[in-house]
Design a protein around this motif. Sequence first.
Motif, PDB file in Angstrom:
ATOM      1  N   LEU A 212      -9.651  -1.365  -3.916  1.00  0.00           N
ATOM      2  CA  LEU A 212      -9.713   0.040  -3.526  1.00  0.00           C
ATOM      3  C   LEU A 212     -11.009   0.391  -2.800  1.00  0.00           C
ATOM      4  O   LEU A 212     -11.060   1.321  -2.002  1.00  0.00           O
ATOM      5  CB  LEU A 212      -9.584   0.931  -4.765  1.00  0.00           C
ATOM      6  N   PHE A 213     -12.066  -0.375  -3.078  1.00  0.00           N
ATOM      7  CA  PHE A 213     -13.388  -0.014  -2.570  1.00  0.00           C
ATOM      8  C   PHE A 213     -13.933  -0.991  -1.536  1.00  0.00           C
ATOM      9  O   PHE A 213     -14.935  -0.699  -0.892  1.00  0.00           O
ATOM     10  CB  PHE A 213     -14.376   0.092  -3.741  1.00  0.00           C
ATOM     11  N   LYS A 214     -13.287  -2.131  -1.377  1.00  0.00           N
ATOM     12  CA  LYS A 214     -13.741  -3.078  -0.360  1.00  0.00           C
ATOM     13  C   LYS A 214     -13.442  -2.534   1.037  1.00  0.00           C
ATOM     14  O   LYS A 214     -12.436  -1.858   1.239  1.00  0.00           O
ATOM     15  CB  LYS A 214     -13.041  -4.425  -0.549  1.00  0.00           C
ATOM     16  N   PRO A 215     -14.312  -2.821   2.014  1.00  0.00           N
ATOM     17  CA  PRO A 215     -14.003  -2.423   3.392  1.00  0.00           C
ATOM     18  C   PRO A 215     -12.673  -3.008   3.838  1.00  0.00           C
ATOM     19  O   PRO A 215     -12.337  -4.149   3.501  1.00  0.00           O
ATOM     20  CB  PRO A 215     -15.175  -3.016   4.194  1.00  0.00           C
ATOM     21  N   LEU A 216     -11.907  -2.239   4.589  1.00  0.00           N
ATOM     22  CA  LEU A 216     -10.588  -2.688   5.018  1.00  0.00           C
ATOM     23  C   LEU A 216     -10.663  -4.000   5.782  1.00  0.00           C
ATOM     24  O   LEU A 216      -9.734  -4.805   5.745  1.00  0.00           O
ATOM     25  CB  LEU A 216      -9.939  -1.611   5.895  1.00  0.00           C
ATOM     26  N   SER A 217     -11.767  -4.211   6.488  1.00  0.00           N
ATOM     27  CA  SER A 217     -11.894  -5.413   7.321  1.00  0.00           C
ATOM     28  C   SER A 217     -12.126  -6.678   6.501  1.00  0.00           C
ATOM     29  O   SER A 217     -12.032  -7.783   7.037  1.00  0.00           O
ATOM     30  CB  SER A 217     -13.047  -5.237   8.311  1.00  0.00           C
ATOM     31  N   THR A 218     -12.426  -6.572   5.197  1.00  0.00           N
ATOM     32  CA  THR A 218     -12.723  -7.745   4.375  1.00  0.00           C
ATOM     33  C   THR A 218     -11.640  -8.039   3.337  1.00  0.00           C
ATOM     34  O   THR A 218     -11.825  -8.922   2.499  1.00  0.00           O
ATOM     35  CB  THR A 218     -14.070  -7.563   3.637  1.00  0.00           C
ATOM     36  N   LEU A 219     -10.530  -7.337   3.388  1.00  0.00           N
ATOM     37  CA  LEU A 219      -9.478  -7.523   2.388  1.00  0.00           C
ATOM     38  C   LEU A 219      -8.739  -8.839   2.599  1.00  0.00           C
ATOM     39  O   LEU A 219      -8.568  -9.298   3.726  1.00  0.00           O
ATOM     40  CB  LEU A 219      -8.475  -6.370   2.458  1.00  0.00           C
ATOM     41  N   THR A 220      -8.288  -9.433   1.500  1.00  0.00           N
ATOM     42  CA  THR A 220      -7.415 -10.595   1.578  1.00  0.00           C
ATOM     43  C   THR A 220      -6.008 -10.136   1.947  1.00  0.00           C
ATOM     44  O   THR A 220      -5.697  -8.943   1.931  1.00  0.00           O
ATOM     45  CB  THR A 220      -7.377 -11.338   0.234  1.00  0.00           C
ATOM     46  N   ASP A 221      -5.130 -11.104   2.270  1.00  0.00           N
ATOM     47  CA  ASP A 221      -3.757 -10.747   2.637  1.00  0.00           C
ATOM     48  C   ASP A 221      -3.053 -10.020   1.493  1.00  0.00           C
ATOM     49  O   ASP A 221      -2.288  -9.081   1.714  1.00  0.00           O
ATOM     50  CB  ASP A 221      -2.965 -12.013   3.003  1.00  0.00           C
ATOM     51  N   GLU A 222      -3.304 -10.473   0.266  1.00  0.00           N
ATOM     52  CA  GLU A 222      -2.689  -9.835  -0.896  1.00  0.00           C
ATOM     53  C   GLU A 222      -3.190  -8.401  -1.051  1.00  0.00           C
ATOM     54  O   GLU A 222      -2.414  -7.484  -1.334  1.00  0.00           O
ATOM     55  CB  GLU A 222      -3.007 -10.652  -2.142  1.00  0.00           C
ATOM     56  N   GLU A 223      -4.479  -8.195  -0.832  1.00  0.00           N
ATOM     57  CA  GLU A 223      -5.049  -6.852  -0.942  1.00  0.00           C
ATOM     58  C   GLU A 223      -4.578  -5.958   0.206  1.00  0.00           C
ATOM     59  O   GLU A 223      -4.391  -4.751   0.024  1.00  0.00           O
ATOM     60  CB  GLU A 223      -6.568  -6.946  -0.962  1.00  0.00           C
ATOM     61  N   LYS A 224      -4.385  -6.545   1.375  1.00  0.00           N
ATOM     62  CA  LYS A 224      -3.837  -5.768   2.496  1.00  0.00           C
ATOM     63  C   LYS A 224      -2.457  -5.228   2.162  1.00  0.00           C
ATOM     64  O   LYS A 224      -2.121  -4.088   2.502  1.00  0.00           O
ATOM     65  CB  LYS A 224      -3.764  -6.633   3.751  1.00  0.00           C
ATOM     66  N   ASP A 225      -1.641  -6.045   1.490  1.00  0.00           N
ATOM     67  CA  ASP A 225      -0.302  -5.582   1.096  1.00  0.00           C
ATOM     68  C   ASP A 225      -0.397  -4.416   0.120  1.00  0.00           C
ATOM     69  O   ASP A 225       0.420  -3.487   0.164  1.00  0.00           O
ATOM     70  CB  ASP A 225       0.484  -6.735   0.462  1.00  0.00           C
ATOM     71  N   LEU A 226      -1.383  -4.463  -0.787  1.00  0.00           N
ATOM     72  CA  LEU A 226      -1.578  -3.349  -1.712  1.00  0.00           C
ATOM     73  C   LEU A 226      -1.939  -2.069  -0.971  1.00  0.00           C
ATOM     74  O   LEU A 226      -1.420  -0.989  -1.267  1.00  0.00           O
ATOM     75  CB  LEU A 226      -2.681  -3.690  -2.715  1.00  0.00           C
ATOM     76  N   VAL A 227      -2.838  -2.187   0.003  1.00  0.00           N
ATOM     77  CA  VAL A 227      -3.239  -1.010   0.774  1.00  0.00           C
ATOM     78  C   VAL A 227      -2.058  -0.459   1.561  1.00  0.00           C
ATOM     79  O   VAL A 227      -1.840   0.750   1.619  1.00  0.00           O
ATOM     80  CB  VAL A 227      -4.406  -1.359   1.717  1.00  0.00           C
ATOM     81  N   LYS A 228      -1.278  -1.341   2.168  1.00  0.00           N
ATOM     82  CA  LYS A 228      -0.122  -0.897   2.943  1.00  0.00           C
ATOM     83  C   LYS A 228       0.894  -0.186   2.051  1.00  0.00           C
ATOM     84  O   LYS A 228       1.495   0.817   2.453  1.00  0.00           O
ATOM     85  CB  LYS A 228       0.520  -2.092   3.645  1.00  0.00           C
ATOM     86  N   SER A 229       1.079  -0.701   0.837  1.00  0.00           N
ATOM     87  CA  SER A 229       1.977  -0.040  -0.108  1.00  0.00           C
ATOM     88  C   SER A 229       1.467   1.350  -0.453  1.00  0.00           C
ATOM     89  O   SER A 229       2.243   2.315  -0.542  1.00  0.00           O
ATOM     90  CB  SER A 229       2.110  -0.895  -1.369  1.00  0.00           C
TER      91      SER A 229
END
Length: 452
Positions: A212-229
């Motif tokens: 939730l707090f990591k910069p969007l540019s440093t997210l892993t693929d799994e975390e990107k899916d969480l953000v997209k959801s």
Amino acid sequence: MDGWDFIRLVHALRAVSVSISSQDILDAQICLDQFPDLSEKQILKSLFIHRPQDLVMFETLWRILIENPKLNVQDYSEDQEENVVLEENQDSAGIGGQGVGRGSGGVSLTTKGNILNSSHLTNLIPFARIVELTCSGLELEEMVQKILAEIDYYTWINSNDLAYQRRELPEEAWYTHLDSRASLMQEVRQQVLMAQVSHENSWEPLARQHWLFKPLSTLTDEEKDLVKSSIRKWARKLAQRPGSRWKTSRRGSIDISRIIKQSVQCDGILFNLSYRQKIPRVPELVVLCDVSNSMAPFVEFLIYMVTCLRARFRKIRVFFFIDSVWDVSDFVWDDDPSGVKQEIKSWGHKASSGFTDYGNVFRELVEYNLRELSSRATVVILGDGKNNYRPAQSEYIAQISSKARNVFWLNPLDSQEWDEPDNMMKEYQKYCSKVYRCRSASDLQRIVKDVF
């Protein structure tokens, strides 16, 4: 586990944004009392961790609070004075093999086909060296990369990759090596986090690593899916909001005028209460998205956010810009951003210098699109405000602000960076309803709650 350790663990998990309810705590206490033969760690992990992404946080906190309650740099350094020798394939010669270290526990990981035992992970580099790097002010990923270089990690993986390509490494050994590679990376990152927590005497270093707090540019693929959801959920929330008109309802606000009218018709006798609710309205939205090079790390999520908004809003116009504007409202949008990225690339090559010019962009919008802008519309600008030393031309954003209902600016840069010479945010900010920092999922969440 005593009660104090239990409380500290719950507090720490909540501090790093792992959601733990009162019911979770009650269930954990009951299970710990009723099943003393079961592992306390497994009980708490099964009850407190509801998302796989939070497992790393739990493991790190457990190690800090339960396994290593008193981090002592001296103890770590004394335990690691001797070099660690990994298990080797005796029939094959290693590549390199010198190690780097700093004369205090440096090791080599370069022997072809060796198996990295998890018990060796904490001895790969002295904890005192990690603390030293922590005090140097480097970011977490920078420290991780530096440590990996010092233990000769990259030579190790390259030698194994080469051996596998040459068919000198059996398939089973190759997959074992891949598992060891992932375990090593995770262990180094945990060691660095432990050192940061100890150095800062705060859970903040761990909290910064939550998706939730990591910069969007440093997210892993799994975390990107969480953000997209999450963006999809927020888009559903934004799609409708209460309007200014009212309708009769079975519940809601008490409708005083209707109650009075009914009582007059019935000789002043009050039979029932009447309620009313606001009629949902579909807001009009205009999105301006900066797709220049300086915004490249954030463009994928901005595009995805726009995609979700377009799927929910009936009245939405989308403009991309660098130093001029192009309307992409009729573009065929889907969840795959590759098509949009190709559109940005092709348009940029033929119609843009590649350097942002916000002043010219606002001027074009006023000259060609302002007449179509409704007074009920909300304008959302996604950009960093960097104008590359070009004229601000703030009179044009002033005209847009006077015509639209609201102008919200979402900026991925921290407010301190708005003072840089080529940044015009301080000039444009006065014409915006609100300006937000938007570089993480938590920022997006806060903006949605506050604005929409």
